[in-house]
Design a protein around this motif. Structure first.
Motif, PDB file in Angstrom:
ATOM      1  N   GLN A 129       0.828  -1.202   0.000  1.00  0.00           N
ATOM      2  CA  GLN A 129       0.000   0.000   0.000  1.00  0.00           C
ATOM      3  C   GLN A 129       0.870   1.264   0.000  1.00  0.00           C
ATOM      4  OE1 GLN A 129      -3.066  -0.510   2.967  1.00  0.00           O
ATOM      5  NE2 GLN A 129      -2.940   1.708   3.314  1.00  0.00           N
ATOM      6  N   SER A 130       0.294   2.318  -0.498  1.00  0.00           N
ATOM      7  CA  SER A 130       1.007   3.584  -0.559  1.00  0.00           C
ATOM      8  C   SER A 130       1.407   4.054   0.842  1.00  0.00           C
ATOM      9  CB  SER A 130       0.070   4.606  -1.209  1.00  0.00           C
ATOM     10  OG  SER A 130       0.706   5.836  -1.242  1.00  0.00           O
ATOM     11  N   THR A 187       6.587   1.276  14.863  1.00  0.00           N
ATOM     12  CA  THR A 187       5.303   1.719  15.428  1.00  0.00           C
ATOM     13  C   THR A 187       4.684   0.615  16.303  1.00  0.00           C
ATOM     14  OG1 THR A 187       4.155   0.968  13.436  1.00  0.00           O
ATOM     15  CG2 THR A 187       4.807   3.284  13.499  1.00  0.00           C
ATOM     16  N   LYS A 213      11.183   7.176  -6.753  1.00  0.00           N
ATOM     17  CA  LYS A 213      10.811   8.449  -6.144  1.00  0.00           C
ATOM     18  C   LYS A 213      12.020   9.378  -6.034  1.00  0.00           C
ATOM     19  CE  LYS A 213       7.220   8.396  -2.739  1.00  0.00           C
ATOM     20  NZ  LYS A 213       6.873   7.918  -1.411  1.00  0.00           N
ATOM     21  N   ARG A 251      15.861   5.975  13.273  1.00  0.00           N
ATOM     22  CA  ARG A 251      14.626   6.776  13.337  1.00  0.00           C
ATOM     23  C   ARG A 251      14.417   7.193  14.775  1.00  0.00           C
ATOM     24  NH1 ARG A 251      11.850   6.440   8.456  1.00  0.00           N
ATOM     25  NH2 ARG A 251      10.468   8.113   9.082  1.00  0.00           N
ATOM     26  N   LEU A 281       3.827   3.021   2.835  1.00  0.00           N
ATOM     27  CA  LEU A 281       4.332   2.050   3.819  1.00  0.00           C
ATOM     28  C   LEU A 281       5.857   2.088   3.964  1.00  0.00           C
ATOM     29  CD1 LEU A 281       2.172  -1.207   3.460  1.00  0.00           C
ATOM     30  CD2 LEU A 281       2.083   0.564   5.203  1.00  0.00           C
ATOM     31  N   GLY A 282       6.492   2.963   3.198  1.00  0.00           N
ATOM     32  CA  GLY A 282       7.945   3.090   3.329  1.00  0.00           C
ATOM     33  C   GLY A 282       8.722   2.237   2.335  1.00  0.00           C
ATOM     34  N   LYS A 283       8.117   1.931   1.184  1.00  0.00           N
ATOM     35  CA  LYS A 283       8.782   1.073   0.188  1.00  0.00           C
ATOM     36  C   LYS A 283      10.036   1.759  -0.368  1.00  0.00           C
ATOM     37  CE  LYS A 283       5.032   0.770  -2.383  1.00  0.00           C
ATOM     38  NZ  LYS A 283       4.067   1.517  -1.563  1.00  0.00           N
ATOM     39  N   SER A 284       9.844   3.010  -0.795  1.00  0.00           N
ATOM     40  CA  SER A 284      10.988   3.726  -1.397  1.00  0.00           C
ATOM     41  C   SER A 284      12.087   3.925  -0.362  1.00  0.00           C
ATOM     42  CB  SER A 284      10.541   5.095  -1.909  1.00  0.00           C
ATOM     43  OG  SER A 284       9.415   4.945  -2.720  1.00  0.00           O
ATOM     44  N   TYR A 293       8.274  14.338  -7.646  1.00  0.00           N
ATOM     45  CA  TYR A 293       7.594  13.046  -7.779  1.00  0.00           C
ATOM     46  C   TYR A 293       6.109  13.143  -7.446  1.00  0.00           C
ATOM     47  CZ  TYR A 293       6.100   8.417  -6.256  1.00  0.00           C
ATOM     48  OH  TYR A 293       5.399   7.259  -6.066  1.00  0.00           O
ATOM     49  N   LYS A 317      -1.682   8.844  -7.906  1.00  0.00           N
ATOM     50  CA  LYS A 317      -1.700   7.648  -7.061  1.00  0.00           C
ATOM     51  C   LYS A 317      -2.551   6.559  -7.685  1.00  0.00           C
ATOM     52  CE  LYS A 317      -0.257   9.431  -2.669  1.00  0.00           C
ATOM     53  NZ  LYS A 317       0.916   8.640  -2.453  1.00  0.00           N
ATOM     54  N   PRO A 369       3.451   2.079  -6.952  1.00  0.00           N
ATOM     55  CA  PRO A 369       2.871   3.039  -6.027  1.00  0.00           C
ATOM     56  C   PRO A 369       1.363   2.912  -5.885  1.00  0.00           C
ATOM     57  CG  PRO A 369       3.418   4.109  -8.077  1.00  0.00           C
ATOM     58  CD  PRO A 369       3.835   2.674  -8.214  1.00  0.00           C
ATOM     59  N   GLY A 370       0.909   3.123  -4.699  1.00  0.00           N
ATOM     60  CA  GLY A 370      -0.514   3.367  -4.483  1.00  0.00           C
ATOM     61  C   GLY A 370      -1.464   2.198  -4.503  1.00  0.00           C
ATOM     62  N   VAL A 396      10.673  -4.600   9.772  1.00  0.00           N
ATOM     63  CA  VAL A 396      11.746  -3.704   9.326  1.00  0.00           C
ATOM     64  C   VAL A 396      11.442  -2.220   9.552  1.00  0.00           C
ATOM     65  CG1 VAL A 396      12.582  -5.313   7.568  1.00  0.00           C
ATOM     66  CG2 VAL A 396      10.845  -3.643   6.949  1.00  0.00           C
ATOM     67  N   VAL A 397      12.514  -1.476   9.577  1.00  0.00           N
ATOM     68  CA  VAL A 397      12.431  -0.016   9.700  1.00  0.00           C
ATOM     69  C   VAL A 397      13.371   0.550   8.640  1.00  0.00           C
ATOM     70  CG1 VAL A 397      12.893   1.949  11.222  1.00  0.00           C
ATOM     71  CG2 VAL A 397      11.993  -0.175  12.195  1.00  0.00           C
ATOM     72  N   GLY A 398      12.908   1.552   7.925  1.00  0.00           N
ATOM     73  CA  GLY A 398      13.767   2.184   6.919  1.00  0.00           C
ATOM     74  C   GLY A 398      13.978   3.647   7.273  1.00  0.00           C
TER      75      GLY A 398
HETATM   76  N1  LIG Z   1       7.803   5.395  11.278  1.00  0.00           N
HETATM   77  C1  LIG Z   1       8.330   5.060  10.118  1.00  0.00           C
HETATM   78  N2  LIG Z   1       8.160   5.860   9.043  1.00  0.00           N
HETATM   79  C2  LIG Z   1       8.735   5.485   7.868  1.00  0.00           C
HETATM   80  C3  LIG Z   1       9.479   4.295   7.711  1.00  0.00           C
HETATM   81  N3  LIG Z   1       9.909   4.216   6.429  1.00  0.00           N
HETATM   82  C4  LIG Z   1       9.443   5.303   5.788  1.00  0.00           C
HETATM   83  N4  LIG Z   1       8.739   6.079   6.646  1.00  0.00           N
HETATM   84  C5  LIG Z   1       8.074   7.339   6.328  1.00  0.00           C
HETATM   85  O1  LIG Z   1       6.853   7.045   5.668  1.00  0.00           O
HETATM   86  C6  LIG Z   1       6.586   8.016   4.652  1.00  0.00           C
HETATM   87  C7  LIG Z   1       6.368   7.328   3.313  1.00  0.00           C
HETATM   88  O2  LIG Z   1       7.547   6.676   2.950  1.00  0.00           O
HETATM   89  P1  LIG Z   1       7.825   6.234   1.440  1.00  0.00           P
HETATM   90  O3  LIG Z   1       9.130   5.517   1.414  1.00  0.00           O
HETATM   91  O4  LIG Z   1       7.695   7.407   0.551  1.00  0.00           O
HETATM   92  O5  LIG Z   1       6.601   5.265   1.196  1.00  0.00           O
HETATM   93  P2  LIG Z   1       6.161   4.486  -0.155  1.00  0.00           P
HETATM   94  O6  LIG Z   1       5.611   3.199   0.279  1.00  0.00           O
HETATM   95  O7  LIG Z   1       7.293   4.439  -1.110  1.00  0.00           O
HETATM   96  O8  LIG Z   1       5.022   5.423  -0.703  1.00  0.00           O
HETATM   97  P3  LIG Z   1       4.301   5.378  -2.186  1.00  0.00           P
HETATM   98  O9  LIG Z   1       5.356   5.571  -3.223  1.00  0.00           O
HETATM   99  O10 LIG Z   1       3.326   6.508  -2.128  1.00  0.00           O
HETATM  100  O11 LIG Z   1       3.629   4.060  -2.308  1.00  0.00           O
HETATM  101  C8  LIG Z   1       7.768   8.967   4.650  1.00  0.00           C
HETATM  102  O12 LIG Z   1       7.442  10.100   5.419  1.00  0.00           O
HETATM  103  C9  LIG Z   1       8.886   8.173   5.363  1.00  0.00           C
HETATM  104  O13 LIG Z   1       9.808   9.006   6.045  1.00  0.00           O
HETATM  105  C10 LIG Z   1       9.652   3.481   8.882  1.00  0.00           C
HETATM  106  O14 LIG Z   1      10.284   2.413   8.854  1.00  0.00           O
HETATM  107  N5  LIG Z   1       9.050   3.910  10.040  1.00  0.00           N
END
Ligand SMILES: Nc1nc2c(ncn2[C@@H]2O[C@H](COP(=O)(O)OP(=O)(O)OP(=O)(O)O)[C@@H](O)[C@H]2O)c(=O)[nH]1
Length: 361
Positions: free
Chosen positions: A62-63, A204, A82, A272, A65-68, A88, A94, A120-121, A255-257
Motif C-alpha cells: 500500500q502507498s 510503530t 521516487k 529513526r 508504507l515506506g517502500k521507497s 515526484y 496515485k 505506487p498506491g 523492518v524499519v527504513g
Molecule cells: N515510522 C516510520 N516511518 C517510515 C518508515 N519508512 C518510511 N517512513 C516514512 O513514511 C513516509 C512514506 O515513505 P515512502 O518511502 O515514501 O513510502 P512508499 O511506500 O514508497 O510510498 P508510495 O510511493 O506513495 O507508495 C515517509 O514520510 C517516510 O519518512 C519506517 O520504517 N518507520
C-alpha cells in the motif's frame, strides 16, 4: 551419478571405458597429483567481475508504507524511483502504475545493475478489485520477453534479464491479522515470483506486538497456502535447510527504513527517532532490517536469481510452449518470433514496448 569416459592407462591403444564419478576423483589424485580445478573459481570470479550482474527487485504494498525509503536504505543510495524523479508527488498520480528504474552500483570493483520496480498506491482505490492484475501481468510480461529472446535462432550473447528476481511485499503494521487484500495479492504473486513479506514501519509496534503479529502472519500464510521465499521444497541440501529454516522461523521480518543518520555513543548510525529513543536500523536488537538485507543481498541473491530462472520462469516457459504447441498444430504461431523480431502471425514487433521503464544507466 555423473559418469565420465576415461582412458585406461595400462593399455597403449585402448578404447575409453566408463567410470563413476568417485573412481575418477580418486584415481585422478593418485595418478597425476594436483590438477588445478580450484582455479576455475578464480576464472568464474574474474568473468563475473567483468560482466557484472543484474538484480531486479520489486516492492509491493500500500502507498506510504515506506517502500521507497526501504530500498534506499537497503542499497545505501537513492535507488528508488521516487528519489530519481524530481517533483515526484506532483508528477505521479496515485494509481496502480508500475515503473522501473535501473542503476549500476559498484562496491569493491563488483558491479551490479540494480533495477527497482515500484508499484505506487496499490490498495488506495475505492474499488480494489483485481488491483493485483497490473503487477501479475508485469511479472509475466518479463518472462514472455525472455522466452521470446530465447526462441530466436540467432540469440543475443546475453539475453537482457528483466525478470523479477524478488518481490518484497510490505504489510502494514496493524498488529492484527493479514488483510484480505494482502492474502489475495500474495496468493497470486507467490505462484509466479519469490515473495519476501516484511512488516513495514515496525517501529510503530512494541517488541511484544511484533512477535505476536509475526506469529499471526505466519499462521495466516500457512492457512491460506501462500508460498513465500525461501520455500522448503527448493532447499538444496541439509545445510541449506538448516539455514533456511532459521529464516522461515523469522519471516516476516519486522523492518524499519530511514535516510537519516543519528549520533549514538559518538557513532553515526542510520536510525529513526521515536518517543522511546533512536531505533537503529542496522541493530538486530532493534529491528530485523539487517536480516532482510542479509537475505536479499549477502546470502541469497544468487539463489533468488536461480529460483527465478529454474522454477518460476521454467514453469512459465513450459506452460507457454505447451500452449503454443497446441496452437502450432492449430496453425497459429503467435508465440514464436521471427529473427527480425517480428511476430509470425501479426507482423508486430516481438518485444513489447516498455515506455514506462526509465533507465538511469
Ligand atoms: N515510522 C516510520 N516511518 C517510515 C518508515 N519508512 C518510511 N517512513 C516514512 O513514511 C513516509 C512514506 O515513505 P515512502 O518511502 O515514501 O513510502 P512508499 O511506500 O514508497 O510510498 P508510495 O510511493 O506513495 O507508495 C515517509 O514520510 C517516510 O519518512 C519506517 O520504517 N518507520
Amino acid at each position: 551419478m555423473a559418469q565420465f569416459w576415461q582412458y585406461c592407462s595400462s593399455r597403449s591403444s585402448c578404447s575409453p571405458c566408463f567410470v563413476g564419478e568417485k573412481s575418477i576423483r580418486s584415481s585422478g589424485r593418485d595418478l597425476f597429483g594436483y590438477v588445478g580445478i580450484e582455479a576455475v573459481l578464480d576464472q568464474m570470479r574474474r568473468k563475473t567481475m567483468k560482466a557484472g550482474f543484474e538484480f531486479n527487485i520489486m516492492v509491493v504494498g500500500q502507498s506510504g508504507l515506506g517502500k521507497s525509503t526501504l530500498v534506499n536504505t537497503l542499497f545505501k543510495s537513492k535507488v528508488s524511483r521516487k528519489s530519481c524523479t524530481p517533483n515526484y508527488e506532483e508528477k505521479i498520480s496515485k494509481t496502480v502504475k508500475l515503473q522501473s528504474v535501473s542503476h549500476v552500483i559498484e562496491e569493491k570493483g563488483v558491479k551490479m545493475k540494480l533495477t527497482v520496480i515500484d508499484t505506487p498506491g496499490f490498495g488506495d482505490q475505492i474499488n480494489n478489485e483485481n488491483c493485483w492484475e497490473p503487477i501479475v501481468n508485469y511479472v509475466n510480461e518479463q518472462y514472455e520477453r525472455y522466452l521470446k529472446e530465447e526462441l530466436y535462432v540467432n540469440r543475443k550473447r546475453r539475453i537482457p534479464d528483466t525478470r523479477v528476481h524478488c518481490c518484497v511485499y510490505f504489510l502494514p503494521a496493524t498488529g492484527h491479522w493479514l488483510r484480505p487484500i494482502d492474502v489475495e495479492f500474495m496468493k497470486r504473486l507467490g505462484k509466479i515470483v519469490s515473495i519476501v513479506p516484511v512488516i513495514a514501519k515496525a517501529d510503530t509496534l512494541t517488541m511484544e506486538e511484533r512477535q505476536e503479529f509475526k506469529q499471526r502472519i505466519r499462521h495466516d500464510l500457512k492457512a491460506n497456502g501462500i508460498r513465500v521465499y525461501p520455500q522448503t521444497e527448493y532447499d538444496e541440501d541439509p545445510e541449506d535447510r538448516i539455514l533456511n529454516d532459521k529464516i522461515r522461523e523469522n519471516i516476516p521480518f519486522a523492518v524499519v527504513g530511514t535516510d537519516k543518520e543519528h549520533q549514538v555513543n559518538g557513532n553515526k548510525v542510520l536510525g529513526r527517532k521515536t518517543k522511546w529513543g533512536i531505533i537503529e536500523v542496522e541493530n538486530m536488537a532493534h529491528c530485523e532490517f539487517a536480516n532482510l538485507r542479509d537475505l536479499l543481498i549477502r546470502s541469497h541473491l544468487q539463489d533468488l536469481k536461480d529460483v527465478t530462472h529454474n522454477i518460476h520462469y521454467e514453469t512459465f516457459r513450459v506452460r507457454r510452449l505447451n500452449e503454443s504447441n497446441l496452437t502450432v498444430h492449430g496453425l497459429a504461431l503467435s508465440c514464436f518470433p521471427m529473427e527480425n523480431g517480428t511476430n509470425r502471425t501479426n507482423g508486430t514487433n516481438g518485444t513489447s514496448d516498455r515506455s514506462d521503464s526509465e533507465s538511469h544507466l
